[in-house]
Design an enzyme around this catalytic site. Structure first.
Site, PDB file in Angstrom:
ATOM      1  N   ARG A  38       0.850  -1.205   0.000  1.00  0.00           N
ATOM      2  CA  ARG A  38       0.000   0.000   0.000  1.00  0.00           C
ATOM      3  C   ARG A  38       0.882   1.249   0.000  1.00  0.00           C
ATOM      4  NH1 ARG A  38      -5.508   0.822   3.334  1.00  0.00           N
ATOM      5  NH2 ARG A  38      -5.906  -0.914   1.932  1.00  0.00           N
ATOM      6  N   LYS A  74       1.844  -7.387   5.299  1.00  0.00           N
ATOM      7  CA  LYS A  74       1.457  -6.140   4.613  1.00  0.00           C
ATOM      8  C   LYS A  74       2.670  -5.235   4.489  1.00  0.00           C
ATOM      9  CE  LYS A  74      -2.284  -4.353   2.791  1.00  0.00           C
ATOM     10  NZ  LYS A  74      -3.235  -5.147   1.986  1.00  0.00           N
ATOM     11  N   ASP A 113      -1.830  -3.290  -3.958  1.00  0.00           N
ATOM     12  CA  ASP A 113      -2.819  -2.841  -2.992  1.00  0.00           C
ATOM     13  C   ASP A 113      -3.199  -1.411  -3.381  1.00  0.00           C
ATOM     14  OD1 ASP A 113      -3.945  -3.871  -0.228  1.00  0.00           O
ATOM     15  OD2 ASP A 113      -3.555  -1.747   0.062  1.00  0.00           O
ATOM     16  N   GLY A 178     -18.345   3.303  -3.425  1.00  0.00           N
ATOM     17  CA  GLY A 178     -16.974   3.255  -3.912  1.00  0.00           C
ATOM     18  C   GLY A 178     -16.869   2.596  -5.269  1.00  0.00           C
ATOM     19  N   GLY A 180     -14.019   2.293  -7.277  1.00  0.00           N
ATOM     20  CA  GLY A 180     -12.631   2.140  -7.670  1.00  0.00           C
ATOM     21  C   GLY A 180     -12.489   0.950  -8.600  1.00  0.00           C
ATOM     22  N   ASN A 258     -11.475  -2.989   2.806  1.00  0.00           N
ATOM     23  CA  ASN A 258     -10.784  -3.465   4.007  1.00  0.00           C
ATOM     24  C   ASN A 258     -11.179  -2.644   5.232  1.00  0.00           C
ATOM     25  OD1 ASN A 258      -9.179  -5.546   2.836  1.00  0.00           O
ATOM     26  ND2 ASN A 258      -7.799  -4.001   2.014  1.00  0.00           N
TER      27      ASN A 258
END
Length: 357
Positions: A38, A74, A113, A178, A180, A258
């Site tokens: 991310r 992550k 991500d 959303g 995206g 998430n």
């Protein structure tokens, strides 16, 4: 900040970019930890650390519930407010990420991500083999969004059956927050199924593709509290708060965003109101399932698709167990993940050689 129960957390200043690169490895009990990279703007790098800790733990649960032989990790690159990520700086930070991943010697592998793409994974792949979802032409599984969207649709079928006794989504009233890369694909799949779509996004430019799908456009706030069958959060997390729950007018919530819950007790508040909430890490597992099937097991796209669509069965079983035990689906999912992790740890301990006394 979440309680630290991770196996390994690495925080370094990228020598090329000067940006904070954070890798959190939550668990390798089931196998190599996996999790996205991310790249996001944070007021303070410690906010990025909190994200990495929370999201890596979520990846462990996602893999465990999905039956994958992987743990959770992550990567977060905490970009300070006001920093301009031009192409040169972006490449430097990706090379910094690659070196950080490589330093873990295969304990962890990363993928795309928020803020990164398959093309970025190709750059990381120049310096480490521990990367997923590079472009297909470079031997990777490509963009994970289609598989994440397909898995979301599978989860919505299970929720629809729980509510109305049919998995058909035709006529289902769905509010999607959303649009995206994943959200827009989910909207397209729902439109193909004949669902009645209400959609929103903070970007007004998304109104045009929404119109092409025949969806009704509204503001994110109105979409969140609309009177619908299923609410589908598909943007950034934290939208389900204790203050919002009394305003909700949906029968169920299931989406790929998430960290939808602002705090864990919100799951209990939703349960008390009779609103079915399927944990986001269960709904959004399709991307990981597909990538690992294609890149680790070398399965065909058709075989990987079958695994992704099996999310419908997973959600069905979780909802059945939750109803039978009179607990939240979140609790049922957590218990399933814990059982699989405990079994893996027990197997590892049983396999370790004993020292003669």
């Amino acid at each position: 900040m979440p309680e630290l129960d991770h196996e390994h957390v690495a925080i370094r200043t990228g020598p090329r970019s000067g940006l904070p690169v954070i890798i959190a490895v939550h668990s390798t009990a089931l196998g190599q930890a996996v999790g996205g990279c991310r790249v996001w703007r944070y007021a303070d790098w410690r906010d990025g650390l909190a994200d990495a800790l929370r999201l890596s733990a979520g990846m462990t649960a996602k893999c465990a519930v999905a039956g994958l032989a992987n743990g959770g990790g992550k990567t977060v690159v905490a970009v300070p407010e006001g920093t301009e990520l031009d192409p040169a700086l972006r490449r430097k930070l990706l090379e910094d990420v690659a070196d950080a991943v490589a330093s873990l010697d295969g304990t962890y592998a990363t993928g795309p991500d928020v803020g990164t793409s398959p093309e970025d994974m190709a750059v990381i792949g120049e310096r480490t083999a521990h990367v997923f979802c590079r472009p297909v032409e470079q031997g990777g599984s490509g963009d994970s969004s289609p598989a994440t969207a397909l898995g979301t649709l599978a989860a919505l079928r299970a929720v629809r059956h729980r509510l109305h006794g049919t998995s058909a989504l035709k006529g289902a009233r769905v509010s999607l927050v959303g649009l995206g890369s994943v959200g827009l694909r989910v909207a397209g799949l729902l439109a193909e199924e004949g669902a009645e779509l209400l959609v929103s996004d903070i970007d007004p430019a998304k109104r045009a593709p929404a119109r092409e799908l025949g969806a009704t456009w509204t503001s994110p706030g109105e979409a969140l509290t609309a009177e619908v069958d299923i609410l589908v959060p598909a943007a950034l997390g934290g939208i389900l708060t204790g203050d919002v729950v009394p305003e909700l007018r949906c029968a169920a919530i299931a989406g790929p965003a998430n960290n939808q819950l602002a705090t864990e007790p919100v799951a209990d508040l939703l349960h008390e109101r009779g609103i079915v909430w399927v944990p986001d890490y269960v709904v959004s597992a399709g991307g990981a399932v597909n990538a690992l099937a294609v890149e680790l097991r070398h399965e065909s796209p058709e075989e990987a698709r079958v695994r992704v669509e099996a999310i419908e069965h997973t959600v069905t079983e979780l909802l059945h167990e939750a109803e039978h035990r009179n607990v939240t689906p979140a609790r049922a999912a957590t218990d399933l993940a814990r059982r699989r992790l405990d079994a893996a740890r027990g197997h590892c301990q049983a396999s370790e050689p004993r020292v003669a006394q």
